[in-house]
Motif scaffolding. Structure first.
Motif, mmCIF file in Angstrom:
data_model
loop_
_atom_site.group_PDB
_atom_site.id
_atom_site.type_symbol
_atom_site.label_atom_id
_atom_site.label_comp_id
_atom_site.label_asym_id
_atom_site.label_seq_id
_atom_site.Cartn_x
_atom_site.Cartn_y
_atom_site.Cartn_z
ATOM 1 N N ARG A 173 0.800 -1.039 -0.062
ATOM 2 C CA ARG A 173 0.369 -0.064 0.097
ATOM 3 C C ARG A 173 0.869 1.234 -0.010
ATOM 4 N NH1 ARG A 173 -2.747 -3.204 4.095
ATOM 5 N NH2 ARG A 173 -4.928 -3.613 2.936
ATOM 6 N N ALA A 174 0.302 2.210 -0.510
ATOM 7 C CA ALA A 174 1.073 3.610 -0.408
ATOM 8 C C ALA A 174 1.555 3.982 0.966
ATOM 9 C CB ALA A 174 0.289 4.711 -0.896
ATOM 10 N N GLY A 175 2.611 4.561 1.118
ATOM 11 C CA GLY A 175 3.144 5.288 2.297
ATOM 12 C C GLY A 175 2.616 6.503 2.295
ATOM 13 N N TYR A 176 2.387 6.950 3.483
ATOM 14 C CA TYR A 176 1.989 8.382 3.810
ATOM 15 C C TYR A 176 2.854 9.163 4.602
ATOM 16 C CZ TYR A 176 -2.366 7.129 1.820
ATOM 17 O OH TYR A 176 -3.297 6.710 0.863
ATOM 18 N N GLN A 177 3.081 10.596 4.262
ATOM 19 C CA GLN A 177 4.032 11.294 4.780
ATOM 20 C C GLN A 177 3.248 12.541 5.218
ATOM 21 O OE1 GLN A 177 7.226 12.845 2.450
ATOM 22 N NE2 GLN A 177 8.012 13.979 4.183
ATOM 23 N N TYR A 178 3.158 12.967 6.499
ATOM 24 C CA TYR A 178 2.542 14.394 7.167
ATOM 25 C C TYR A 178 3.270 15.531 6.554
ATOM 26 C CZ TYR A 178 1.021 17.614 10.431
ATOM 27 O OH TYR A 178 0.592 18.883 11.079
ATOM 28 N N VAL A 179 2.693 16.220 6.029
ATOM 29 C CA VAL A 179 3.107 17.525 5.418
ATOM 30 C C VAL A 179 2.569 18.853 5.960
ATOM 31 C CG1 VAL A 179 3.810 16.513 3.149
ATOM 32 C CG2 VAL A 179 1.365 17.511 3.400
ATOM 33 N N GLY A 180 1.868 18.704 7.057
ATOM 34 C CA GLY A 180 1.551 20.114 7.580
ATOM 35 C C GLY A 180 0.096 19.931 7.834
ATOM 36 N N LEU A 181 -0.403 21.220 8.643
ATOM 37 C CA LEU A 181 -1.660 21.509 9.058
ATOM 38 C C LEU A 181 -2.545 21.554 7.815
ATOM 39 C CD1 LEU A 181 -1.254 23.838 11.819
ATOM 40 C CD2 LEU A 181 -2.043 21.579 12.158
ATOM 41 N N GLY A 182 -4.007 21.140 7.773
ATOM 42 C CA GLY A 182 -4.903 21.473 6.627
ATOM 43 C C GLY A 182 -5.659 22.500 7.236
ATOM 44 N N ASP A 183 -6.889 22.610 6.634
ATOM 45 C CA ASP A 183 -8.031 23.595 7.013
ATOM 46 C C ASP A 183 -8.409 23.192 8.356
ATOM 47 O OD1 ASP A 183 -7.530 24.964 4.637
ATOM 48 O OD2 ASP A 183 -9.196 24.175 3.719
ATOM 49 N N GLU A 184 -8.739 24.573 8.938
ATOM 50 C CA GLU A 184 -9.761 24.513 10.268
ATOM 51 C C GLU A 184 -10.818 25.352 9.928
ATOM 52 O OE1 GLU A 184 -9.548 25.665 14.715
ATOM 53 O OE2 GLU A 184 -8.005 25.153 13.849
ATOM 54 N N THR A 185 -12.122 24.569 10.017
ATOM 55 C CA THR A 185 -13.337 25.473 9.679
ATOM 56 C C THR A 185 -14.159 25.132 10.691
ATOM 57 O OG1 THR A 185 -14.208 23.483 8.563
ATOM 58 C CG2 THR A 185 -13.184 24.945 7.062
ATOM 59 N N LEU A 186 -15.070 26.208 11.061
ATOM 60 C CA LEU A 186 -16.212 26.401 12.013
ATOM 61 C C LEU A 186 -17.336 26.427 11.149
ATOM 62 C CD1 LEU A 186 -14.802 28.856 14.763
ATOM 63 C CD2 LEU A 186 -14.733 26.282 14.902
ATOM 64 N N THR A 187 -18.500 25.967 11.761
ATOM 65 C CA THR A 187 -19.883 25.737 11.155
ATOM 66 C C THR A 187 -20.691 26.217 12.227
ATOM 67 O OG1 THR A 187 -19.383 24.083 9.395
ATOM 68 C CG2 THR A 187 -21.867 24.815 10.153
ATOM 69 N N LEU A 188 -21.291 27.523 11.986
ATOM 70 C CA LEU A 188 -22.243 27.981 13.043
ATOM 71 C C LEU A 188 -23.688 28.080 12.491
ATOM 72 C CD1 LEU A 188 -20.216 31.195 13.958
ATOM 73 C CD2 LEU A 188 -20.207 28.995 15.430
ATOM 74 N N PRO A 189 -24.516 27.152 12.865
ATOM 75 C CA PRO A 189 -26.008 27.076 12.430
ATOM 76 C C PRO A 189 -26.866 27.893 13.533
ATOM 77 C CG PRO A 189 -25.522 24.798 13.345
ATOM 78 C CD PRO A 189 -24.318 25.849 13.429
ATOM 79 N N GLY A 190 -27.772 28.562 12.767
ATOM 80 C CA GLY A 190 -28.720 29.013 14.059
ATOM 81 C C GLY A 190 -30.099 29.507 13.160
ATOM 82 N N TRP A 191 -30.854 30.295 13.777
ATOM 83 C CA TRP A 191 -32.131 30.773 13.199
ATOM 84 C C TRP A 191 -32.503 32.000 13.911
ATOM 85 C CZ3 TRP A 191 -36.775 31.152 16.108
ATOM 86 C CH2 TRP A 191 -36.789 30.120 17.319
ATOM 87 N N ILE A 192 -33.450 32.851 13.113
ATOM 88 C CA ILE A 192 -33.818 34.039 13.707
ATOM 89 C C ILE A 192 -35.380 34.001 13.418
ATOM 90 C CG2 ILE A 192 -31.855 35.326 13.662
ATOM 91 C CD1 ILE A 192 -32.983 37.012 11.191
ATOM 92 N N ALA A 193 -36.145 34.858 14.134
ATOM 93 C CA ALA A 193 -37.665 35.119 13.730
ATOM 94 C C ALA A 193 -37.839 36.500 13.854
ATOM 95 C CB ALA A 193 -38.510 34.315 14.614
#
Length: 145
Positions: A31-51
């Motif tokens: 199988r392929a070998g893997y090498q860590y190359v660094g941080l990826g994305d960090e995302t936040l999701t904020l769901p909500g609602w208003i009336a």
């Protein structure tokens, strides 16, 4: 620039997604070998609602969209004053339901997606806003955390 609250637009939850980058290296007979190359994305999701007229304001949603239109990054600070980094507004979805006779939603659900950027991009994306300087010789807040 924007404070989430019952008077503006309160988010119901916060979902954080963090990625790490690995590259695949092909190997013969294995199988392929893997090498860590660094941080990826960090995302936040904020769901909500208003009336509108009851809880929250449709003006608040316009403010969020206008912030995204600037293309700038914004600092994220929680209710306890803890600095969480710099984020750009990546996506903003909204759904209007229970329409009035004028076609306006009596309930508006939204979901805001934020993507974290590194502090080395701060000068170009913060514009007139600058990160506060702390500690000896201008040590930034990110370096102290």
């Amino acid at each position: 620039m924007f404070i989430f609250s019952i008077h503006t637009a309160a988010h119901m939850s916060l979902q954080r997604r963090t990625n790490w980058r690995h590259t695949a290296n092909s190997r013969v007979g294995a199988r392929a070998g893997y090498q860590y190359v660094g941080l990826g994305d960090e995302t936040l999701t904020l769901p909500g609602w208003i009336a509108p007229g009851q809880m929250g304001s449709s003006v608040a949603l316009k403010m969020l969209r206008d912030m995204g239109n600037t293309g700038k990054a914004f600092t994220l600070v929680d209710g306890l004053g803890v600095f969480h980094g710099l984020y750009i507004l990546a996506d903003f979805d909204e759904t209007h339901t229970y329409l009035s006779r004028h076609g306006r939603g009596r309930k508006i659900e939204f979901s805001l997606n934020l993507t974290r950027i590194d502090e080395d991009q701060a000068d170009q994306l913060l514009g007139d806003l600058k990160l506060p300087q702390f500690g000896p010789a201008g040590t930034s807040l990110g370096e102290l955390l």
